[in-house]
Motif scaffolding. Structure first.
Motif, PDB file in Angstrom:
ATOM      1  N   UNK A  47     -72.002  52.337  88.688  1.00 13.15           N
ATOM      2  CA  UNK A  47     -71.662  51.941  87.519  1.00 13.15           C
ATOM      3  C   UNK A  47     -71.953  52.528  86.268  1.00 13.15           C
ATOM      4  N   UNK A  48     -72.712  53.740  86.419  1.00  9.33           N
ATOM      5  CA  UNK A  48     -73.043  54.739  85.332  1.00  9.33           C
ATOM      6  C   UNK A  48     -74.043  53.745  84.210  1.00  9.33           C
ATOM      7  N   UNK A  49     -74.531  52.948  84.759  1.00  4.43           N
ATOM      8  CA  UNK A  49     -75.534  52.150  83.920  1.00  4.43           C
ATOM      9  C   UNK A  49     -77.029  52.816  84.012  1.00  4.43           C
ATOM     10  N   UNK A  50     -77.968  52.623  83.036  1.00 10.70           N
ATOM     11  CA  UNK A  50     -79.299  53.037  83.494  1.00 10.70           C
ATOM     12  C   UNK A  50     -79.953  52.181  84.463  1.00 10.70           C
ATOM     13  N   UNK A  51     -80.835  52.966  85.041  1.00 15.48           N
ATOM     14  CA  UNK A  51     -81.339  52.427  86.133  1.00 15.48           C
ATOM     15  C   UNK A  51     -82.998  52.629  86.296  1.00 15.48           C
ATOM     16  N   UNK A  52     -83.662  51.452  85.729  1.00 19.85           N
ATOM     17  CA  UNK A  52     -85.233  51.584  85.554  1.00 19.85           C
ATOM     18  C   UNK A  52     -85.444  51.920  84.352  1.00 19.85           C
TER      19      UNK A  52
END
Length: 333
Positions: free
Chosen positions: A212-217
C-alpha cells in the motif's frame, strides 16, 4: 585521543557558487551531471559531469517566483520540484521539469502541476517510495505528505502519510526558524522510511507497507543529537551519511540504532575543515561502482550559520567514502 574513529572521506570541490547561496537539495542525473536548488535565490542550477581535476562551471538554468527546495527524478530525466514560501505566506506548488533531449544551450521550461493543499506550511525534502508515489517532508506543518502522481501532469492525489510529535519544531525559539521534519529517504531493501527533524536533532525511521506504501506502525529513534538535514543511505553497508548543515560535518550513522549510542562518528568535518561549511544534503553518483563509495554533497558556505569571518562561497563537493571495515566505528563487537 579523539573518540571519532570513522575513516575520513576525501573531499574534492566540483563547482563553486556565490556567497550567501543556500543550496538546498540536489538530484544526480544518469550522466553524473547535477541539478541543484538554491532556495534563497529561487534558482535551479546545472553542474556538468565532473571528470576530476579543476572544478567545472555551474550554470543557473531557471529562476522561480518563489523559493525552491526539494527535487526528485521520477522517470529518466523527468523531475518534480517543490516551490513555495516556507517563511511567509506558506503557499506551495508542485512543478515538473522534462529534460529529455535538453541541451545546455536551450532554456528549460518547468511546468506548474498544482498547488499543495492549503494546510501545507513548508515542503522541503522529498523522495520516491514507488514508481509514481512521492513523500514530501513539510517542515513547518510537522508531517509528511504522500503525493500520488498522475500521468501527463494531471493533478496528483495528496494525503497525510504520517504526522508525529518527533516532526515538530520550536516556533519562535530559534532564529532563523529551524525546520522540523526535513530530509526524507526510502531504504527499499529494509523497508523503512528515514527522516530528520532538524530542530529536535533527531533521525527517525518508520516501516512502510510494500503493497500500500502506507506507514506501518510508529516511528523509531535511530539517533539523537545531530542537527541533520538531508542524507544518503548505503543499504549494503547498513549506514547513513548525514549532512549536519549548521554543525559542519558529515556523520556516519548505523542503521542499527544500538550502534549509535556512543560518540558521534564523522567521516568529514571533525576536525573542522573549511572545505565543509554548511553541508545540507547528498546523493550518490551514478556510475558503476559509485553506490556506497562516491557521492555529491552541497554546502551553503555558512549562509544559514556563518563562521566568525562571515559566509564563504557555496560549493558542490565530491565525497569519496572509505570502506568502514569490520565493526561500526567506535563499536566493539
Amino acid at each position: 585521543m579523539s573518540p571519532n574513529k570513522a575513516p575520513q572521506a576525501r573531499l574534492t570541490t566540483v563547482a563553486t557558487f556565490p556567497k550567501k547561496y543556500f543550496l538546498e537539495n540536489l538530484a544526480v542525473r544518469s550522466d553524473n551531471s547535477v541539478l541543484i536548488t538554491a532556495m534563497n535565490h529561487h534558482e535551479l542550477w546545472f553542474v556538468p559531469p565532473f571528470q576530476g581535476g579543476d572544478p567545472v562551471e555551474a550554470k543557473c538554468i531557471h529562476t522561480f517566483e518563489h523559493p525552491v527546495t526539494g527535487i526528485v527524478e521520477v522517470d529518466q530525466d523527468i523531475f518534480y520540484l517543490l516551490v513555495g514560501e516556507l517563511y511567509t505566506t506558506h503557499e506551495a506548488y508542485l512543478y515538473s521539469l522534462d529534460l529529455r533531449g535538453w541541451t545546455t544551450e536551450s532554456p528549460v521550461q518547468p511546468k506548474e502541476v498544482c498547488p499543495f493543499p492549503k494546510e501545507t506550511r513548508g515542503p522541503n525534502g522529498c523522495c520516491l517510495v514507488g514508481p509514481r508515489t512521492m513523500l514530501v517532508a513539510d517542515c513547518f506543518a510537522s508531517l509528511i505528505w504522500r503525493v500520488d502522481l498522475k500521468d501527463d501532469d494531471a493533478a496528483p492525489g495528496f494525503s497525510v502519510w504520517l504526522e508525529h510529535d518527533s516532526m515538530g519544531y520550536f516556533p519562535g525559539d530559534m532564529k532563523p526558524e529551524q525546520p522540523g521534519v526535513n530530509g526524507v529517504r526510502y531504504a527499499q531493501k529494509s523497508g523503512y522510511v528515514y527522516y530528520t527533524a532538524t530542530a529536535k536533532k533527531l533521525l527517525m525511521r518508520v516501516a512502510i507497507d510494500p503493497d500500500t506504501l502506507d506507514a506501518k506502525g510508529g516511528p523509531e529513534l535511530v539517533v539523537a543529537g545531530r542537527m541533520g538535514d538531508d542524507f544518503c543511505i548505503d543499504e549494503e553497508a547498513e549506514v547513513i551519511y548525514l549532512a549536519t548543515h549548521r554543525q559542519n560535518t558529515i556523520d556516519v550513522i548505523s542503521m542499527n540504532a544500538g550502534y549509535n549510542s556512543g560518540f558521534t562518528q564523522s567521516v568529514a568535518g571533525d576536525p573542522f575543515t573549511e572545505e565543509l561549511i554548511g553541508p545540507s544534503g547528498g546523493a550518490w553518483a551514478r556510475s558503476e561502482g559509485d553506490y556506497g563509495r562516491r557521492a555529491f554533497f552541497i554546502m551553503d558556505g555558512g549562509t544559514a550559520s556563518p563562521l566568525p569571518d562571515g559566509p564563504h562561497p557555496a560549493k558542490l563537493l565530491q565525497v569519496e567514502f572509505q570502506p568502514l571495515g569490520g565493526a561500526f566505528p567506535g563499536v566493539t563487537k
